[in-house]
Design an enzyme around this catalytic site. Structure first.
Site, PDB file in Angstrom:
ATOM      1  CG  PHE A 178     -37.135  37.396  56.018  1.00  0.00           C
ATOM      2  CD1 PHE A 178     -38.435  37.827  55.787  1.00  0.00           C
ATOM      3  CD2 PHE A 178     -36.130  37.867  55.203  1.00  0.00           C
ATOM      4  CE1 PHE A 178     -38.717  38.718  54.761  1.00  0.00           C
ATOM      5  CE2 PHE A 178     -36.408  38.755  54.164  1.00  0.00           C
ATOM      6  CZ  PHE A 178     -37.690  39.175  53.948  1.00  0.00           C
ATOM      7  CG  ASP A 287     -43.345  37.021  61.170  1.00  0.00           C
ATOM      8  OD1 ASP A 287     -42.393  37.635  60.668  1.00  0.00           O
ATOM      9  OD2 ASP A 287     -44.294  36.578  60.488  1.00  0.00           O
ATOM     10  CE  LYS A 318     -44.059  34.697  52.986  1.00  0.00           C
ATOM     11  NZ  LYS A 318     -43.496  34.647  51.641  1.00  0.00           N
ATOM     12  CB  THR A 342     -54.220  55.038  51.970  1.00  0.00           C
ATOM     13  OG1 THR A 342     -53.177  55.997  52.007  1.00  0.00           O
ATOM     14  CG2 THR A 342     -55.369  55.500  51.087  1.00  0.00           C
TER      15      THR A 342
HETATM   16  C1  LIG Z   1     -41.804  35.040  58.406  1.00  0.00           C
HETATM   17  C2  LIG Z   1     -41.958  36.197  57.467  1.00  0.00           C
HETATM   18  N1  LIG Z   1     -42.274  37.419  57.976  1.00  0.00           N
HETATM   19  C3  LIG Z   1     -42.422  38.492  57.163  1.00  0.00           C
HETATM   20  C4  LIG Z   1     -42.249  38.394  55.805  1.00  0.00           C
HETATM   21  C5  LIG Z   1     -42.432  39.621  54.937  1.00  0.00           C
HETATM   22  O1  LIG Z   1     -43.599  39.493  54.191  1.00  0.00           O
HETATM   23  P1  LIG Z   1     -43.733  40.353  52.839  1.00  0.00           P
HETATM   24  O2  LIG Z   1     -43.400  41.771  53.208  1.00  0.00           O
HETATM   25  O3  LIG Z   1     -42.754  39.748  51.855  1.00  0.00           O
HETATM   26  O4  LIG Z   1     -45.166  40.164  52.434  1.00  0.00           O
HETATM   27  C6  LIG Z   1     -41.932  37.147  55.218  1.00  0.00           C
HETATM   28  C7  LIG Z   1     -41.767  37.080  53.731  1.00  0.00           C
HETATM   29  N2  LIG Z   1     -41.099  35.962  53.205  1.00  0.00           N
HETATM   30  C8  LIG Z   1     -40.233  36.118  52.185  1.00  0.00           C
HETATM   31  C9  LIG Z   1     -39.744  35.084  51.480  1.00  0.00           C
HETATM   32  S1  LIG Z   1     -38.617  35.575  50.335  1.00  0.00           S
HETATM   33  C10 LIG Z   1     -38.787  37.178  50.765  1.00  0.00           C
HETATM   34  C11 LIG Z   1     -37.991  38.246  50.160  1.00  0.00           C
HETATM   35  O5  LIG Z   1     -38.313  39.442  50.441  1.00  0.00           O
HETATM   36  O6  LIG Z   1     -37.023  37.906  49.459  1.00  0.00           O
HETATM   37  C12 LIG Z   1     -39.730  37.338  51.771  1.00  0.00           C
HETATM   38  C13 LIG Z   1     -41.771  36.025  56.073  1.00  0.00           C
HETATM   39  O7  LIG Z   1     -41.445  34.816  55.579  1.00  0.00           O
END
Ligand SMILES: Cc1ncc(COP(=O)(O)O)c(CNc2csc(C(=O)O)c2)c1O
Length: 460
Positions: A178, A287, A318, A342
């Site tokens: 992810f 990541d 996070k 931006t």
């Molecule tokens: C390893 C890793 N890489 C990138 C991301 C994306 O971060 P955001 O775009 O959500 O800030 C995440 C975000 N985690 C996440 C947990 S639930 C979720 C969702 O969109 O449902 C997203 C991550 O765990």
């Protein structure tokens, strides 16, 4: 002052949550909302909802609150007028950074950079990964172009999404990954269909297999080594196979796959993966969005792997509050405003990070994570041994620990029953229960949690 423990007054969501959610439902997608929170009253490791239910939080806003709710140091940081000003006069940092900005960036780099000399602030995890991926493509072409300028053909063709300006390059990702929900990060994300449905993807970006081990590790060493070997062979095969079709410019990988189910790959796997990247001049993007900023007991999870070289790019968000990526000189485009948006970050979030780093230092929170992690791991090990028909495959680093239930329905039942008994927890993958407490989660919180978990396991 933190409550002494959880206390439940209503079912969840309670009447006040339901009333407030009904106010939202005309203008908002309520589908994923579990309940409404009272952020005035939530404190430390405890989340308090609109109905005054007090829950011990082992999930902390999808693993983003490093020092819990309403930490006094964070409240203090915005009583400082100049901090407030750098937040309310939100700068377009790519063009008009404030007088405070060079020092702030230097500070962050000096304190927590994973041995990389550059930082590019961004807006969220996906945005950081999206721009890390773009940086890998630019580095690939810069290497190929050498000193020559962009040709007219490259310039004109790029405007209309055509080669050679828009080249056929790819990013290699892993099953179960992810990396975000923007278009390119989605092409590297392979965990749930609900993330992917109806969105076009880069069809020929290669997808390798992330090592999925047999547990307990100590009883399956030989077999798991074989798994590492076959996964690494597949990575190298995919790089070579794509060399003349759609060359792999970069590999993006989580040090522990989180959404995919807390899948751990060995330090040996990562050292060999880096060697393959070096051999084929592939940019390695680690990541650390979910693993970064301390939950594994080291500031960066990949520090556990003793890599011979720093990764080329490390993305974060996070718990860091601010998002972005640390990177090498080579992955910083020569021309200006190629990696740009931006705001290019957010001084308010950087101020939160500075405060958090101060608290991590003054309260020795990495030591705390290691101590609480040991206690949590051994407590879960006892429960896994007491309830082998319910739990299996315990694994983790620091407090970044997961244990699997036998099947998704049982996992969901355990999580729901934890909530009914005053613990806000979370799952990932098909059957993992993931632990994502704040860095301030102490041994006494571990004991409270384990007592409640044992109670509900006995009742199943
Ligand atoms: C390893 C890793 N890489 C990138 C991301 C994306 O971060 P955001 O775009 O959500 O800030 C995440 C975000 N985690 C996440 C947990 S639930 C979720 C969702 O969109 O449902 C997203 C991550 O765990």
């Amino acid at each position: 002052e933190e409550p002494s423990g959880p206390s439940m007054k209503t079912s969840i969501p309670g009447p006040n949550s339901l009333e407030l959610m009904s106010k939202l439902k005309n203008v908002y997608n309520l589908g994923a909302i579990q309940y409404i929170v009272n952020y005035e009253k939530s404190i430390g490791n405890y989340i308090i909802d609109a109905d005054d239910n007090v829950l011990l939080d082992t999930f902390t806003q999808i693993s983003t609150l490093p020092i819990g709710y309403n930490h006094p140091a964070l409240m203090e940081s915005f009583k400082n007028q100049s901090n407030l000003r750098s937040m309310i006069n939100r700068p377009a940092l790519g063009v008009y950074p404030g007088v405070d900005w060079p020092k702030r960036m230097e500070n962050i780099l000096k304190q927590v950079s994973p041995k990389l000399s550059k930082i590019t602030p961004m807006m969220c995890g996906a945005c950081s990964n999206e721009n890390a991926i773009k940086s890998a493509f630019m580095a690939y072409k810069a290497r190929e172009r050498g000193a020559r300028e962009f040709t007219e053909d490259e310039k004109n063709s790029s405007i209309m999404n055509q080669r050679p300006g828009c080249p056929d390059l790819s990013i290699l990702s892993f099953k179960g990954a992810f990396h975000g929900r923007t278009i390119a990060t989605l092409s590297c994300t392979h965990s749930l269909y609900i993330h992917k449905m109806d969105i076009p993807s880069f069809q020929n970006w290669p997808i390798a297999t992330y090592p999925l081990y047999k547990y307990p590790l100590e009883e399956n060493e030989r077999e798991n080594k074989e798994i590492d070997k076959s996964c690494l062979e597949e990575v190298e095969y995919l790089i070579e196979k794509n060399k003349n079709i759609c060359p792999v410019a970069g590999i993006i990988i989580e040090p522990i796959q989180s959404e995919g189910g807390d899948n751990h790959a060995s330090p040996d796997f990562f050292r060999n993966l880096q060697a393959i990247c070096k051999k084929h001049s592939v940019i390695l993007i680690i990541d650390e969005v979910q693993t970064g900023c301390g939950p594994t007991g080291k500031f960066w999870c990949h520090e556990h792997f003793d890599l011979p070289h720093p990764p080329d790019i490390v993305t974060f968000s996070k718990k860091m509050q601010m998002a972005g990526f640390f990177h090498s000189e080579e992955t910083m485009p020569e021309q200006p405003s190629r990696i740009f948006n931006t705001w290019m970050g957010d001084p308010g979030k950087t101020i939160l990070l500075e405060t958090i780093l101060g608290v991590m230092k003054s309260e020795n929170l990495l030591d705390q994570v290691q101590r609480s992690g040991k206690r949590l791991y051994s407590g879960l090990e006892k429960l896994q041994n007491e309830f082998p028909e319910l739990l299996h495959s315990l694994r983790g680093r620091g407090t970044f620990i997961a244990v699997n239930a036998h099947g998704r329905p049982l996992r969901d039942t355990i999580i729901n029953n934890l909530k009914k008994n005053g613990v806000q927890s979370g799952g990932c993958g098909q059957e993992a229960i993931r632990h994502r407490p704040a860095l301030i989660f102490q041994e006494r919180h571990v004991d409270i949690y384990l007592d409640i978990l044992r109670k509900i396991l006995k009742e199943i």
